[in-house]
Design an enzyme around this catalytic site. Structure first.
Site, short mmCIF file in Angstrom:
data_model
loop_
_atom_site.label_atom_id
_atom_site.label_comp_id
_atom_site.label_asym_id
_atom_site.label_seq_id
_atom_site.Cartn_x
_atom_site.Cartn_y
_atom_site.Cartn_z
CD GLU A 1 -0.52 -74.61 44.09
OE1 GLU A 1 -1.77 -74.54 44.01
OE2 GLU A 1 0.15 -73.85 44.80
CG ASP A 2 -5.79 -74.40 42.91
OD1 ASP A 2 -4.60 -74.03 42.99
OD2 ASP A 2 -6.72 -73.77 43.47
CG ASP B 1 -2.60 -65.69 38.99
OD1 ASP B 1 -2.25 -65.29 37.88
OD2 ASP B 1 -3.33 -65.02 39.74
CB VAL C 1 -11.19 -70.06 36.05
CG1 VAL C 1 -10.96 -69.56 34.63
CG2 VAL C 1 -9.86 -70.46 36.69
CG ASP D 1 -11.92 -70.13 46.47
OD1 ASP D 1 -10.79 -70.29 45.95
OD2 ASP D 1 -12.14 -69.26 47.34
P1 IMP Z 1 -0.09 -67.67 42.70
O1 IMP Z 1 0.62 -67.79 44.00
O2 IMP Z 1 -0.22 -66.24 42.25
O3 IMP Z 1 0.50 -68.55 41.60
O4 IMP Z 1 -1.59 -68.10 42.94
C1 IMP Z 1 -1.94 -69.40 43.17
C2 IMP Z 1 -3.23 -69.51 43.97
O5 IMP Z 1 -4.11 -68.43 43.75
C3 IMP Z 1 -3.98 -70.74 43.55
O6 IMP Z 1 -3.59 -71.89 44.29
C4 IMP Z 1 -5.43 -70.34 43.78
O7 IMP Z 1 -5.82 -70.63 45.10
C5 IMP Z 1 -5.45 -68.85 43.59
N1 IMP Z 1 -5.92 -68.47 42.23
C6 IMP Z 1 -5.19 -67.93 41.21
N2 IMP Z 1 -5.93 -67.70 40.13
C7 IMP Z 1 -7.18 -68.11 40.44
C8 IMP Z 1 -8.43 -68.13 39.69
O8 IMP Z 1 -8.55 -67.75 38.52
N3 IMP Z 1 -9.50 -68.64 40.38
C9 IMP Z 1 -9.44 -69.09 41.66
N4 IMP Z 1 -8.31 -69.08 42.38
C10 IMP Z 1 -7.18 -68.59 41.78
#
Ligand code: IMP
Length: 183
Positions: free
Chosen positions: A108-109, A112, A162, A168
């Site tokens: 994963e990148d 969050d 970020v 992105d």
């Molecule tokens: P989660 O499902 O809330 O953990 O979010 C994960 C996805 O949200 C990541 O794979 C990113 O594509 C996007 N994401 C979360 N935070 C950021 C950020 O700060 N910048 C860009 N993309 C983000």
């Protein structure tokens, strides 16, 4: 006068704060690659990048993993073009590889809320891999709402949005060479 691109604003106008430099990123990825090499020696893992964000990170990471490995790609979406999660994960492109009995590393990148890895964990566990681990370039510990372990973490970062190094904003700025905070 020609309008400045978003890329130019970040790189040349200093409108964004550098959170992680290219050198910091390179050094940490080298360490992560070494760790994965040691942990997976004698196995042939399949490393699956979660598109679009993880494509750069995985490309750099696997060059430091010195064992036989396979790669594949999966595409999911939870954010659309927004800065906050929509709370819903959609599958946009599935993998082609057979997962049963394989050692799987999902790359994963950024983690969050953890919603995306929750979705992926459920999907991949149902396919009966020999093992399943998560690798994430970044994590925002203040936001995470899941107990799913992430075995390899590049950097813990504060709760800020970020961009760069694959990440992105509205589909652009992924090509920035370092990680910047959008103020
Ligand atoms: P989660 O499902 O809330 O953990 O979010 C994960 C996805 O949200 C990541 O794979 C990113 O594509 C996007 N994401 C979360 N935070 C950021 C950020 O700060 N910048 C860009 N993309 C983000």
């Amino acid at each position: 006068m020609k309008q400045r691109s978003e890329f130019e604003k970040v790189v040349y106008d200093g409108g964004f704060r550098t959170l992680l430099s290219r050198d910091q990123i390179d050094q940490r990825i080298r360490e992560m690659g070494k760790q994965i090499t040691e942990d997976y020696r004698g196995k042939q893992p399949i490393m699956i990048a979660v598109l679009n964000g993880a494509f750069l990170f995985m490309a750099d990471l696997i060059r430091h993993v010195e064992i036989d490995l396979e790669v594949d790609f999966i595409k999911i979406s939870s954010y659309g073009d927004a800065k906050v999660s929509s709370g819903e994960v959609r599958m946009l492109k599935d993998i082609n590889a057979e997962i049963q009995g394989r050692h799987v590393l999902l790359v994963e990148d950024i983690v969050d809320t953890g919603l995306s890895i929750g979705f992926l964990h459920e999907k991949f566990m149902a396919m009966q891999p020999a093992s399943l681990r998560f690798v994430s370039f970044l994590i925002k510990p203040e936001n995470v709402k899941t107990d799913i372990p992430i075995h390899y973490i590049g950097f813990e970062i504060p709760n800020e949005f970020v961009v760069g190094y694959g990440l992105d904003y509205k589909q652009i700025l992924r090509n920035l060479p370092a990680v910047y905070v959008m103020e």
